[in-house]
Design an enzyme around this catalytic site. Structure first.
Site, PDB file in Angstrom:
ATOM      1  N   THR A  42       0.843  -1.203   0.000  1.00 52.75           N
ATOM      2  CA  THR A  42       0.000   0.000   0.000  1.00 52.75           C
ATOM      3  C   THR A  42       0.876   1.251   0.000  1.00 52.75           C
ATOM      4  OG1 THR A  42      -0.063   0.126   2.419  1.00 52.75           O
ATOM      5  CG2 THR A  42      -1.767  -1.186   1.342  1.00 52.75           C
ATOM      6  N   ASP A  43       0.255   2.407  -0.334  1.00 56.01           N
ATOM      7  CA  ASP A  43       0.978   3.674  -0.286  1.00 56.01           C
ATOM      8  C   ASP A  43       0.176   4.699   0.515  1.00 56.01           C
ATOM      9  OD1 ASP A  43      -0.984   4.859  -1.965  1.00 56.01           O
ATOM     10  OD2 ASP A  43       0.084   4.206  -3.747  1.00 56.01           O
ATOM     11  N   VAL A  44       0.705   5.903   0.622  1.00 56.86           N
ATOM     12  CA  VAL A  44       0.088   6.938   1.458  1.00 56.86           C
ATOM     13  C   VAL A  44      -1.305   7.327   0.955  1.00 56.86           C
ATOM     14  CG1 VAL A  44       1.264   8.800   0.203  1.00 56.86           C
ATOM     15  CG2 VAL A  44       0.483   9.223   2.510  1.00 56.86           C
ATOM     16  N   ALA A  45      -1.656   6.998  -0.284  1.00 58.77           N
ATOM     17  CA  ALA A  45      -3.022   7.246  -0.759  1.00 58.77           C
ATOM     18  C   ALA A  45      -3.986   6.193  -0.209  1.00 58.77           C
ATOM     19  CB  ALA A  45      -3.065   7.273  -2.284  1.00 58.77           C
ATOM     20  N   GLY A  46      -3.448   5.196   0.515  1.00 58.27           N
ATOM     21  CA  GLY A  46      -4.298   4.210   1.168  1.00 58.27           C
ATOM     22  C   GLY A  46      -4.655   3.021   0.304  1.00 58.27           C
TER      23      GLY A  46
END
Lengths: 136, 136, 136, 136
Positions: free
Chosen positions: B17-21
């Site tokens: 996953t990344d900071v955009a969720g």
């Protein structure tokens, strides 16, 4: 002046290679995205500001690979904004090493309003403060 | 019997996953490749046997993304051999979650003789022991 | 002059973040290794030259994490050669941002003769051309 | 019954290997975390539920590496909760292949209240619904 392209030079890191001795193809998509985010910074923007209620999911991406990259190779990434519609941006990207073409890619992103988890993302018009600064 | 498709179920890991969720788009290409290697194992083969003098670089790959995947989501990957030429294989891949289409991709690989570092890779005919076991 | 430390500045990439909104801890180990390979280049060496018959597997590594890093943060990596034995090198590494300590780590690598797949790696003495150029 | 350990079997993926022909050491930390999240699921919990206001940053992690893992190797991961304090959990982890020890690691995580971006994370007591289900 709105920004429409970005170039940078980068070195292949050890963890980007695989047992075949070359950069794993998934990394080319990350190289293209590195260039995208640097282009936005060049335009005075961040693609993911801390408190923004809009987001930029990728809706399509592709690459063609011509030659491999290897550990410690230094290569160039050239990204340009190929097309902007009301709700999307399409980039084209070329990777090269010593003027030899390594790969060429493309990526389309859409502007969306952030939604509670699980809801389908819905496209919105790209805000004026972005179209003022990034252009095809 | 030659193998022409493969399905498996997988769970999204935290580091995907990344900071955009949501799962970072570069991971979809890795999911597709996981399915490819499992298809080869299903056919009694390895795509990268220890002492082989042939290799399988990716020459093109693309994805279209319809819906996001999130941490701990369980999803299905379906890969099929869409086309085989004398020297290349093209796969098509669909990701879905609860019968909802998440993304669809494609990947073309070429059969090459391994070369000393730096030399351009050169395509060769796919060996018979592989075309006997993998088919479009 | 032998090299004993290396500093560089780096920006957090989008794909290094996770759904918690911070850099995934596994990346700190990669940042430390980036500094290691840059230190070797600074010393006129490559840790993985194309035709070398020796390798440098990691035998231990650790990190303590004090503060998170976030998307687009710019941070400093400082690596120093803390100890060299006949067959191993131990590095210590500090990450900081605006003079605030982010994390501190350590990594020990061993010099080995490359072996056929499957064989246990066996330590050898670090060659003179390396101890001439890298020092604690 | 509270859960205190978890075992699973996993296969090395191609993208986890590097040009040295073995799994890159950063992946061992991800394998350990995969086991952690599976242990939480076994306990009926998620370490990152969608609407939770607490988080679990890693505050320390280490590994010692004894033998390499290679492409398509099948290996076992055994994670156990070694120690729980009021605000932290420490795990110990062993990786093995055919009963041969590959690596052993450790990871300490802290329970924190989520804060606006930039603020230092602050430890809080682990909630009762978690200590009821996970135990050393």
């Amino acid at each position: 002046m709105a920004v429409s392209e970005y170039r940078f030079t980068r070195r292949v890191q050890f963890y980007e290679t695989d047992v075949a001795g070359i950069v794993h193809f998934s990394w080319f998509f990350r190289y293209m995205e590195e260039a995208e985010h640097a282009l936005w910074r060049e335009a005075g923007l961040s693609i993911h500001p801390p408190d923004s209620d809009i987001g930029w999911p990728r809706i399509a991406s592709s690459f063609e690979f011509y030659r491999p990259l290897r550990f410690e190779d230094v290569f160039d990434v050239h990204l340009r904004v190929a097309e902007m519609t009301k709700k999307t941006i399409r980039y084209e990207c070329t990777l090269s090493k010593n003027d030899e073409k390594i790969a060429s890619g493309s990526m389309t992103i859409a502007c969306v309003r952030k939604k509670p988890q699980g809801a389908k993302l819905q496209g919105i018009e790209i805000p004026r403060e972005i179209t003022d600064r990034i252009t095809a």
